[in-house]
Write a protein that holds these residues in place. Sequence first.
Motif: not given
Length: 143
Positions: A34-40, A44, A87
């Motif tokens: 997951t791109d670290h700009h995506t906040h899971l 999720d 993160h």
Amino acid sequence: VEPDRFDRIVATLRERGERVTGTRTAVLRVLLDTDHHTHLTAADIAEQVQQLDPGLHRATVYRTLDLLAELGVVEHVHVAHGAAVYHLTEERHQHLVCESCGAVLEAPVEVVDELAARIERDYGFRVRAGHFPLTGLCADCTG
Ligand SMILES: [Zn+2]
Ligand SMILES: [Zn+2]
Ligand SMILES: [Zn+2]
């Protein structure tokens, strides 16, 4: 998945005497992919883990996230109201959240160093950068 990072984290688990189970592997794959700009959120992550392997259980994913947090591999942060997001600790950053449009900017955690030093000096309080966002107005909303 970047193999080096995956291997490094797996080595950390083994060093601590932790087993590298299917769920743990799947959670790491989701986080690393997951791109670290995506906040899971935990939910999720559980959903993506179940897409990789429907046989893995949600509750086990949540326990895995707790374990990885204890080991310092991941940390949860708060970006908006609602559930915390996860993160990888090595990607720690400070979120700047716009109260008007909801934009989430990312800055290095060092951005609050001076403020943190002053707060510690004056109040004996040690700030943990990155756990909560700084809120305000983004350039678009002030311009
Ligand atoms: Zn972030
Ligand atoms: Zn928290
Ligand atoms: Zn804005």
